[in-house]
Write an enzyme that holds these catalytic residues in place. Structure first.
Site, PDB file in Angstrom:
ATOM      1  N   ASP A  27       1.443  -0.807   0.338  1.00 35.72           N
ATOM      2  CA  ASP A  27      -0.055  -0.150  -0.257  1.00 35.72           C
ATOM      3  C   ASP A  27       0.983   1.090   0.050  1.00 35.72           C
ATOM      4  OD1 ASP A  27      -1.939   1.705   0.721  1.00 35.72           O
ATOM      5  OD2 ASP A  27      -2.242   1.291   2.682  1.00 35.72           O
ATOM      6  N   ASN A  29      -0.426   4.522  -0.118  1.00 36.48           N
ATOM      7  CA  ASN A  29      -1.081   5.971  -0.034  1.00 36.48           C
ATOM      8  C   ASN A  29      -1.530   5.751   0.995  1.00 36.48           C
ATOM      9  OD1 ASN A  29      -2.691   4.303  -0.506  1.00 36.48           O
ATOM     10  ND2 ASN A  29      -4.248   5.513  -2.205  1.00 36.48           N
ATOM     11  N   ASP A  31      -4.085   3.662   2.674  1.00 34.12           N
ATOM     12  CA  ASP A  31      -5.560   3.468   2.589  1.00 34.12           C
ATOM     13  C   ASP A  31      -6.384   2.095   2.822  1.00 34.12           C
ATOM     14  OD1 ASP A  31      -5.356   2.495   0.659  1.00 34.12           O
ATOM     15  OD2 ASP A  31      -6.631   3.154  -0.834  1.00 34.12           O
ATOM     16  N   ASP A  35      -1.663  -1.930  -3.906  1.00 33.31           N
ATOM     17  CA  ASP A  35      -2.295  -0.693  -4.894  1.00 33.31           C
ATOM     18  C   ASP A  35      -0.200  -0.491  -5.992  1.00 33.31           C
ATOM     19  OD1 ASP A  35      -0.019   1.544  -3.909  1.00 33.31           O
ATOM     20  OD2 ASP A  35      -1.575   1.965  -2.689  1.00 33.31           O
ATOM     21  N   ASP A 104      -4.897 -10.031 -15.799  1.00 33.85           N
ATOM     22  CA  ASP A 104      -5.769 -10.785 -16.322  1.00 33.85           C
ATOM     23  C   ASP A 104      -6.760 -10.544 -16.803  1.00 33.85           C
ATOM     24  OD1 ASP A 104      -7.261 -12.754 -14.823  1.00 33.85           O
ATOM     25  OD2 ASP A 104      -6.182 -12.481 -12.827  1.00 33.85           O
ATOM     26  N   ASP A 205      -9.050 -15.423 -17.384  1.00 34.70           N
ATOM     27  CA  ASP A 205      -9.503 -15.901 -16.399  1.00 34.70           C
ATOM     28  C   ASP A 205     -10.626 -16.799 -16.351  1.00 34.70           C
ATOM     29  OD1 ASP A 205     -10.651 -15.357 -13.546  1.00 34.70           O
ATOM     30  OD2 ASP A 205     -12.160 -14.716 -14.028  1.00 34.70           O
ATOM     31  N   GLU A 262      -6.229 -19.627 -17.392  1.00 31.80           N
ATOM     32  CA  GLU A 262      -7.349 -20.769 -16.079  1.00 31.80           C
ATOM     33  C   GLU A 262      -8.428 -21.440 -17.002  1.00 31.80           C
ATOM     34  OE1 GLU A 262      -9.760 -20.099 -11.971  1.00 31.80           O
ATOM     35  OE2 GLU A 262      -9.907 -18.436 -13.700  1.00 31.80           O
ATOM     36  N   HIS A 327      -4.061 -17.246  -5.803  1.00 32.27           N
ATOM     37  CA  HIS A 327      -5.387 -16.697  -4.805  1.00 32.27           C
ATOM     38  C   HIS A 327      -6.672 -17.211  -5.054  1.00 32.27           C
ATOM     39  CE1 HIS A 327      -6.968 -15.743  -8.832  1.00 32.27           C
ATOM     40  NE2 HIS A 327      -7.780 -14.951  -8.413  1.00 32.27           N
ATOM     41  N   ASP A 328      -6.957 -18.062  -5.027  1.00 35.89           N
ATOM     42  CA  ASP A 328      -8.790 -19.337  -4.711  1.00 35.89           C
ATOM     43  C   ASP A 328      -9.007 -20.292  -4.443  1.00 35.89           C
ATOM     44  OD1 ASP A 328      -9.813 -17.300  -6.775  1.00 35.89           O
ATOM     45  OD2 ASP A 328      -8.974 -18.099  -8.335  1.00 35.89           O
TER      46      ASP A 328
END
Ligand code: GLC
Length: 541
Positions: A27, A29, A31, A35, A104, A205, A262, A327-328
């Protein structure tokens, strides 16, 4: 599979690709969300690790119902990640360091907020109506029995026009109608837009799902569906292959751009299905994910069989890629069964990934041994987790912020991170592992460097020497006068092995033996959980 050195030897065949989940990398910035400038700031780290390319999970404009996999504008960067200027800078800075950038692309569906869908659902007569898949009720019921991958029916009733639309994933992700030529044209223009900007390739994807049965026939019952991917009417339709060949034609008009698909299947993976997308002669996609290794139990024989099965399903001119986490589906360290830092199993997996034939994909944090995290119910961000808790806690566990340091929020952000940081970050982090010569991180670095150095590891043929018997997996990688051997003891006990005709070797990298030590593989006792990479002595330069 082809055992000869490949003729068209491009970067994506010899490179190592690093998968970044942008929300969780860095990150910049404060938040709480990772990013693009955060990624740019860490390019030196990636360059030092030695990787050749990054694949970014989606960064397009999105309502973030599925954290970016629901796109509302394919040509804009979501403000959560920064601006287009930030992206161009990332592209530039990556290229300066010799790092390629893969993005992606989500072809199966858009967000329900995408202007195409807003138009499509407005009236039955809108020209965009047919860009999505709309059906009438069948005798007052849903159009057919198709199920959403994310649970429940794949059909959502839309009050306004009194019809159902199809959503293979969430109801906020309506499926596009790829039988409509306009959809294809619009997407080809999107691809072109990013190619012209200099993007090096696309991860596609759920690409085996983009086309559905023309007749909308019911899918077979659950049992057949589980074991017979081919019988599904919602996947792997001949037309998907046709569309991908057209995409390939477009990619081939550019220099060395890559596509990796994928291929969505249920556990335990389906090598045959993944392989069917790789027919180079037929101009299909360049690489396809087969998740068979990722779904394996901790067992040398099972890994051996999965590897052989995968290679056997790759057509002669096709090229494999290998992946252990994403990530899945969670982090590979789910195999560890313990939370011990620098666990030895992680090194076996690292050596496997980086010495197999095929392009390795490393999931961010895998190189420091990041583990699946426990997420409290009130901290769950994944819709699937919210929906199915407590039976299934969702996918957040593998998406927690990268652990850079042992300081506040692991050096990821100075604000509250969007997902909790794994509690083990005080000891398990990049800074600590960088300092420690014997860390998993440094093991990865050395493996990546060796893969670069030895053509046998990149292009060499793969041959099993011990096929998992007694918990040991051993194989050779060989090209011309270079012969390397990998020895992996999956068990907690020492094992005596004997490999004939490969006599005297020296150690290139080992969990237990000093570099350059001599090993006679015709009679050697492996240490518990040993992972060693050897080079045959008589062939040494
Ligand atoms: C793919 C993505 C997953 C996403 C789904 C719908 O499987 O990897 O994260 O939820 O497609 O786009």
């Amino acid at each position: 599979m082809d055992t000869q050195p490949v003729s068209n030897w491009t970067w994506w065949k010899h490179g190592v690709i690093y998968h970044i989940y942008p929300l969780s990398f860095k990150d910049s910035n404060d938040d709480g969300y990772g990013d693009i400038p955060g990624i740019t700031g860490k390019l030196d780290y990636l360059s030092d690790l030695g990787i050749d390319a990054i694949w970014l999970s989606p960064i397009f404009k999105s309502p973030m119902v599925d954290w970016g996999y629901d796109v509302s504008d394919y040509r804009a960067i979501d403000p959560i990640f920064g601006s287009m200027k930030d992206f161009k800078r990332l592209l530039d800075e990556s290229h300066k360091r010799g790092i390629r950038v893969i993005i992606d692309m989500i072809m199966n569906h858009t967000s329900d907020q995408h202007p195409w869908f807003v138009d499509s659902r407005s009236t039955i007569h809108h020209p965009k109506r047919d860009w999505y898949i709309w059906r009438e009720a069948q005798k007052g019921k849903k159009p057919n029995n198709w199920k959403s991958v994310f649970g429940g029916s794949a059909w959502q009733f839309d009050e306004r026009t009194g019809q159902y639309y199809l959503h293979t994933f969430l109801k906020e992700q309506p499926d596009l109608n790829w039988r409509n030529k306009q959809v294809k044209k619009a997407f080809m223009r999107h691809f072109k837009f990013w190619l012209d900007m200099g993007v090096d390739g696309f991860r596609l994807d759920a690409v085996n799902m983009i086309v559905k049965d023309k007749k909308f026939r019911n899918n077979p019952g659950l049992l057949v569906s589980l074991f017979q991917n081919k019988k599904w009417h919602t996947r792997n339709q001949p037309k998907s292959y046709k569309i991908l060949r057209q995409l390939r034609e477009l990619l081939d008009t550019y220099h060395e751009r890559v596509s990796v698909g994928e291929i969505y299947t249920l556990p335990p993976g389906d090598s045959e299905m993944a392989g069917s997308y790789l027919d180079e002669g037929n101009n299909a996609i360049h690489m396809a994910f087969d998740f068979s290794l990722l779904f394996r139990q901790w067992n040398a024989r099972k890994y051996h069989d999965a590897i052989v099965h995968w290679y056997n399903n790759i057509p002669p001119e096709g090229w494999p890629c290998n992946v252990l986490s994403n990530h899945d589906l969670g982090r590979s360290v789910k195999h560890f069964g313990s939370h011990k830092r620098n666990n030895r199993k992680a090194r076996i997996l690292a050596m496997l990934l980086l010495t197999l034939k095929g392009t390795p994909f490393i999931y961010y944090g895998e190189e420091i041994g990041m583990e699946n995290a426990y997420i409290h119910r009130n901290e769950i961000r994944d819709k699937l987790g919210k929906k199915f808790w407590p039976i299934y806690q969702g996918r957040d566990k593998a998406r927690t912020p990268m652990q850079w340091t042992g300081d506040t929020n692991a050096g990821f952000t100075s604000e509250k991170p969007w997902l909790p940081i794994n509690r083990n970050f005080h000891t398990l982090n990049v800074e600590a592992e960088n300092r420690d010569e014997g860390s998993l991180y440094n093991f990865y670095r050395k493996l990546i460097a060796l893969r670069k150095q030895y053509a046998a590891l990149q292009q060499g043929k793969w041959e099993a020497l011990i096929k998992g018997e007694n918990g040991v997996l051993a194989y050779a990688r060989e090209i011309e006068k270079q012969r390397l051997i990998v020895l992996l003891n999956f068990t907690p006990s020492p094992k005596s092995i004997s490999i004939e005709s490969y006599n005297i070797n020296k150690v290139l990298l080992s969990t237990h033996r000093p570099e350059n030590a001599v090993v006679d593989v015709s009679d050697v006792k492996l240490f518990a959980y040993e992972a060693s990479l050897l080079k045959e002595l008589e062939f040494m330069e």
